[in-house]
Design an enzyme around this catalytic site. Sequence first.
Site, PDB file in Angstrom:
ATOM      1  CD  GLU A   1      -2.007  -2.328   1.221  1.00  0.00           C
ATOM      2  OE1 GLU A   1      -0.919  -2.675   1.744  1.00  0.00           O
ATOM      3  OE2 GLU A   1      -2.896  -3.134   0.908  1.00  0.00           O
TER       4      GLU A   1
ATOM      5  CG  HIS B   1     -11.110  -6.799   6.300  1.00  0.00           C
ATOM      6  ND1 HIS B   1     -10.292  -7.234   7.307  1.00  0.00           N
ATOM      7  CD2 HIS B   1     -10.427  -7.023   5.141  1.00  0.00           C
ATOM      8  CE1 HIS B   1      -9.162  -7.715   6.789  1.00  0.00           C
ATOM      9  NE2 HIS B   1      -9.221  -7.591   5.476  1.00  0.00           N
TER      10      HIS B   1
END
Lengths: 334, 326
Positions: free
Chosen positions: B60, B129
Site C-alpha cells: 500500500e 475490514h
Amino acid sequence: MSKKISPDDISAEVRLELYRTQVRLREAEQRAFDLFLQNLVKGTSHLSLGQEAIAAGFAVAMQKGDLSFCTYRGHAHTLARGVPVEKVLGELMSRDNGLMRGKGGSMHLTSVEHGVMGSYAIIGAHLPIACGAAWRAQYRGDSDVSVCFFGDGTTNIGAFHEALNFAAIWKLPVVFVCENNLYMEYTPIADVTAVEHPAADRAAAYGLERIIIDGNDADEVLRTARSAYERARRGDGPSLIEAMTYRHSGHSRADPAKYRPEGELERWKERDPIKMYRARLLNLGVSETVLNAIEQEIKDEIEAATVACKAAPPPSTDIIFTDVYADGGWAWRN
Amino acid sequence: MAELTYRDAVARGIAQEMARDPDVVLIGEDIAKAGGVFKATVGLYEQFGPRRVRDTPISEQAILGAAMGAAMTGLKPIAEIMFADFAAVCWDYFANEFPKSRYMTNGQVKTPLVVRLGNGGGARFGAQHSQSVENWCMMIPGLKVVVPSSPVDVIGLMAAAVRDPDPVIFLEHKSLYATKGEVPDGEIVDTLGTAKILRHGKDATILALALMVPRALEAANRLHAEHGIDCEVIDVRSLVPLDTQTILASVARTHRVFTVEENPRLCGWGAELMSIIADEAFYDLDGPLVRITTPHIPLPAADVLEDLVIPSSARIVETVLRTLSN
C-alpha cells in the site's frame, strides 16, 4: 573499494565541476552550522559534512530534467542541483527569500525548477514517490531518471522494501542511493541490521546487483551514477547503490555525536572527500591557482548569500493561509 | 437513462475519465484482470489495456507513493486501497505526504490524485475490514474527502475528483456496491463540496452519508407515514469541501437536526457539523443537536451484533420520535 584513477573517462571540466560542487556543499553547510551557533538558523538541521562526494557525483552525472528525491538531510543534494545558496540559507533562517519562503524549513527543501522534487522527513516515504515519478517517465516515454537518496537507517523501514520490489517488477527508471554513514541517527547501523551492508546485501531480494562503492571518492561515485542512469534510460530498470561514507557532524544539530568510538572521526577525516579530491586534482596536474580560484569564488557566493539572508525580512504572515489547496487558499467550507 | 449498480457506476465513472484524458491511470491490488475484489473495476483492463490499468503487489505504501510521484510529475492517477481499513498501513501518505507537499513547498508541488477505498460495514467482515474511515481523512488539512451514496453520484463525483487539482479521498461504501439507481446517458460531471437535499421536510433535518443515506430516507418515510413527522434528508456527500450553506439553510427551516453516522462516536463528522450548527445557527434551534452513531467500539463480525451497532432505520425512527416528543 576501487581507488583507481582513470583520467580518460572523466573530463577535466567534469573533475573541476565535481570539486567545485563538493567545496560549495561543504562551505554552505559549514556556514549553516555557524549561523546556527549565532541562533540565526532556527528549528533543526541535519548536515552531511563529510558526505559531499555522493551528492556531487550523482548530481554532476545527471542531465537537466532528471529528478532528485532527498531526505531531511537534503541540503547537499539540493545545492548540488544548482539551487542558489541564498535560497537554502534563507529557508534555514526563516526568511522571505527562502526556497519556500519559510513554509517548509530545513527538512523539506524543494526546488522543482532545478529537479529537486522534495526533501522528505518521514523515513522511507520518498522511495515509493520516486517510483511514481519514474513510472510517469516510463508511461510517457520520457527519458529522465528519478534518483532517490536516503540513509542506511532507511533500509529497515517497510517502504524501502515495498519500493524496491515495486521498482524492480515494473522495471522503473529509478536509482536508489543509500548513503551508508554507519549511524542510524545515534545508533551504529550494524547494531540494528541483520546484514553487514544494509542496502547492498538486500539487493538480491529484488533481483538487483549488489553494488557497494566508496562514497568519499567523487570519481567513483560519478562513474557509478553514470552507469546506473544509463541502465535506467535504456529501460533495464532500477539500481540500488550503497555508498560508504561518514558524517563528520552529529545526526542533527542537537547531537554532539559522543557515541562514536575514539579516533573514528579522525580516521575518516583523513579520508575527507574534499581533501582527497583536491590532492587528486593536483596530482593530475591541475594548478593550485585554479583550485584557489574555485575556493574563493565559493567563499564569495556564500558570503554574499549570508549578507543577503541577514538583510532579508521574515516571511509575510499572509502566506500562513496560502497553498493549502490548489485554488491557492485554505477554504474547506462554503 | 439506465439502471446501474453502484459497483458498475465506479467502473463507468473511471472509464469516462480515462477515455477523456490519457493522463488518467489506475493502479491497485487485483484491479486489472481480476476486476477488483469488489468487482468495481471490471472491464477497464480490457478497455484501456495493461499500460493504464495496472496491478500492484500488496504494497500500500508503494501504491500511494507511486501515485503521488506520478501526480507530482504530470499524471492523474487513481489508486485503489481495497479495504479502507488498510489506509492505516499507508497512513503516512494521507497524513504527511499528499496534503502537506503543496503547502510546505510554497505551492511548487502539486498532487492531483484520487485514492479509492472500500469503506464501511454491513458485510460481516469484522473490525479490520468494516470501518468507516472518512473521519480519519476529514481532519487533515490539504485533503478533500468525498463519500457518494448513489450510482449517479459515484460517476459525477468520480469525474469531479479526477479533474480536481487536489488529492481527493474517494470512499465507496462496500454495502452499497450492489444497490441500483437510475443513471442518465452521456457524460456526468458533478461538483465537489455540494450536499444534496434528497427529501424535503419541515419538522427536522437529518444529515447522512453513504450507507446511512438510504437508511435515513427509509426512516423519514416511516416517520411521515406512521407518525406524521416530516423530515428533510440531506446527503452530505462531500466532507471536504463541506457544503455548510445547504445544511445551515435547512436547519433554519426545520429548527431540529440529527446526524446519522456509521463511524464510532468520537470525533465523527457529525460532531464537526453539529459544532458549526451550534456556532452559527444556535438561535434557529428548537431542541438539542442529536447524533445517531455506532457506539464507540470496534465492529463485531456476527450479523446479529453488527446490525445492532450500526445505525438502522429503526433506530433513526426511534431516536427522532423520542427527541421530538421531549
